[in-house]
Design a protein around this motif. Structure first.
Motif, PDB file in Angstrom:
ATOM      1  N   THR A 168       0.666  -1.553   0.357  1.00 18.72           N
ATOM      2  CA  THR A 168      -0.120   0.268   0.262  1.00 18.72           C
ATOM      3  C   THR A 168       0.598   1.087  -0.158  1.00 18.72           C
ATOM      4  O   THR A 168       1.952   0.976   0.427  1.00 18.72           O
ATOM      5  CB  THR A 168      -1.278  -0.110   1.179  1.00 18.72           C
ATOM      6  OG1 THR A 168      -0.113   0.251   2.338  1.00 18.72           O
ATOM      7  CG2 THR A 168      -2.140  -1.205   0.976  1.00 18.72           C
ATOM      8  N   GLY A 169       0.505   2.157  -0.579  1.00 20.83           N
ATOM      9  CA  GLY A 169       1.431   3.875  -0.565  1.00 20.83           C
ATOM     10  C   GLY A 169       0.233   4.594  -1.542  1.00 20.83           C
ATOM     11  O   GLY A 169      -1.192   4.532  -1.132  1.00 20.83           O
ATOM     12  N   SER A 170       0.653   6.130  -1.205  1.00 15.24           N
ATOM     13  CA  SER A 170      -0.264   7.258  -1.473  1.00 15.24           C
ATOM     14  C   SER A 170       0.119   7.862  -2.168  1.00 15.24           C
ATOM     15  O   SER A 170       1.425   8.035  -1.869  1.00 15.24           O
ATOM     16  CB  SER A 170      -0.552   8.110  -0.405  1.00 15.24           C
ATOM     17  OG  SER A 170      -1.746   7.307   0.403  1.00 15.24           O
ATOM     18  N   THR A 171      -0.065   8.422  -3.275  1.00 13.49           N
ATOM     19  CA  THR A 171       0.517   9.667  -4.563  1.00 13.49           C
ATOM     20  C   THR A 171       0.570  10.883  -3.435  1.00 13.49           C
ATOM     21  O   THR A 171      -0.208  11.287  -2.770  1.00 13.49           O
ATOM     22  CB  THR A 171      -0.173   9.456  -5.680  1.00 13.49           C
ATOM     23  OG1 THR A 171      -1.944  10.142  -5.230  1.00 13.49           O
ATOM     24  CG2 THR A 171       0.345   8.024  -6.825  1.00 13.49           C
ATOM     25  N   ARG A 172       2.092  11.381  -4.339  1.00 11.78           N
ATOM     26  CA  ARG A 172       1.653  13.063  -3.343  1.00 11.78           C
ATOM     27  C   ARG A 172       1.931  13.678  -5.553  1.00 11.78           C
ATOM     28  O   ARG A 172       1.868  13.465  -6.201  1.00 11.78           O
ATOM     29  CB  ARG A 172       3.647  12.907  -2.907  1.00 11.78           C
ATOM     30  CG  ARG A 172       2.473  12.334  -1.059  1.00 11.78           C
ATOM     31  CD  ARG A 172       4.270  12.661  -0.629  1.00 11.78           C
ATOM     32  NE  ARG A 172       4.218  13.968  -0.623  1.00 11.78           N
ATOM     33  CZ  ARG A 172       5.939  14.789  -0.300  1.00 11.78           C
ATOM     34  NH1 ARG A 172       6.379  14.227   0.372  1.00 11.78           N
ATOM     35  NH2 ARG A 172       5.676  15.913  -0.205  1.00 11.78           N
ATOM     36  N   ALA A 173       1.464  14.815  -4.805  1.00 12.86           N
ATOM     37  CA  ALA A 173       1.995  16.026  -5.950  1.00 12.86           C
ATOM     38  C   ALA A 173       3.146  16.544  -5.693  1.00 12.86           C
ATOM     39  O   ALA A 173       3.423  16.546  -4.565  1.00 12.86           O
ATOM     40  CB  ALA A 173       0.844  16.919  -6.512  1.00 12.86           C
ATOM     41  N   GLY A 174       3.294  17.220  -6.462  1.00 11.02           N
ATOM     42  CA  GLY A 174       4.406  18.108  -6.789  1.00 11.02           C
ATOM     43  C   GLY A 174       6.574  18.137  -6.743  1.00 11.02           C
ATOM     44  O   GLY A 174       6.764  18.400  -6.448  1.00 11.02           O
TER      45      GLY A 174
END
Length: 233
Positions: A168-174
């Motif tokens: 599992t993980g989460s995307t980031r912007a920037g």
């Protein structure tokens, strides 16, 4: 968009604490031994504003604007490869006497680094061969999430049945993926492979395109990250 036939290949690429691809050796991995890749939007519904008079009449109302926070990913895979787990979790590889990877350590959730994940899925109804410069290999739907952090392995139940793993993980912007270090789409009418023609914006979490450039072949070793924007660095 065309119809998706089945998921084909996944590639992960190490990125640094600013979301830039890390160029050089031992920074990529390609595999096909997985069951699914889930990409679930993480959205804050926002707060509604309502003005209500003493008599109960609603004088004014404004619907809250949803805020998109990114995608929560869930990758279900089967093959335990220390090199892959090292890239996506940041935890160290364990080596044997011959300097070959034999395992990995579970130490901490690394939130100051991350990885990019790409998925190729075969498509139906796309006559890639009829287009100018079309590929005889077919066509794919290509998904790119350029900056995923918080990679963590889920429950592992070892018994007398198949023992799949979950990441599992989460995307980031920037991030700073820009055009990327890989050749993933046609760059001219002849169908020659090249990196993304349009840089991925720093506020974006995912790109989805149709491509006639075949996915990379799965392997058993790290792959070097050397093309695309790495050539200019």
């Amino acid at each position: 968009m065309p119809l998706i036939a089945n998921a084909d290949v996944i590639r992960v690429t190490r990125v640094d604490s600013c979301g830039r691809p890390v160029c050089g050796e031992d920074n990529g991995w390609v595999f096909d031994c997985f069951a699914s890749l889930g990409m679930s939007p993480n959205v804050d519904d926002g707060e509604d504003v309502e003005y209500k008079a003493a008599n109960g009449r609603v004088c004014g109302f404004r619907r809250g604007c949803p805020v998109f926070k990114g995608f929560d990913i869930e990758l279900n895979f089967f093959e335990i490869r220390p090199e892959f787990i090292e890239i996506v979790t940041g935890n160290p590889v364990v080596y044997g006497y011959d300097s070959k990877p034999i395992g990995y350590d579970d130490c901490a959730v690394q939130c100051n680094s991350g990885f990019a994940i790409e998925l190729w899925a075969e498509v139906l109804g796309a006559d890639a061969c009829a287009a100018p410069g079309g590929s005889a290999d077919g066509a794919w739907l290509y998904f790119l999430m350029p900056w995923v952090t918080g990679g963590m392995l889920g429950n592992l139940d070892v018994g007398n049945e198949a023992a799949p793993l979950t990441l599992t993980g989460s995307t980031r912007a920037g991030g700073a993926w820009d055009v990327g270090p890989w050749d993933v789409m046609a760059k001219n009418v002849a169908g020659a492979a090249g990196p993304l023609l349009t840089p991925l914006g720093p506020a974006c979490h995912r790109r989805t395109i149709e491509t006639t450039i075949a996915p990379p072949l799965p392997g058993a070793d790290y792959i070097p990250v050397t093309g695309g924007l790495c050539l200019a660095s």
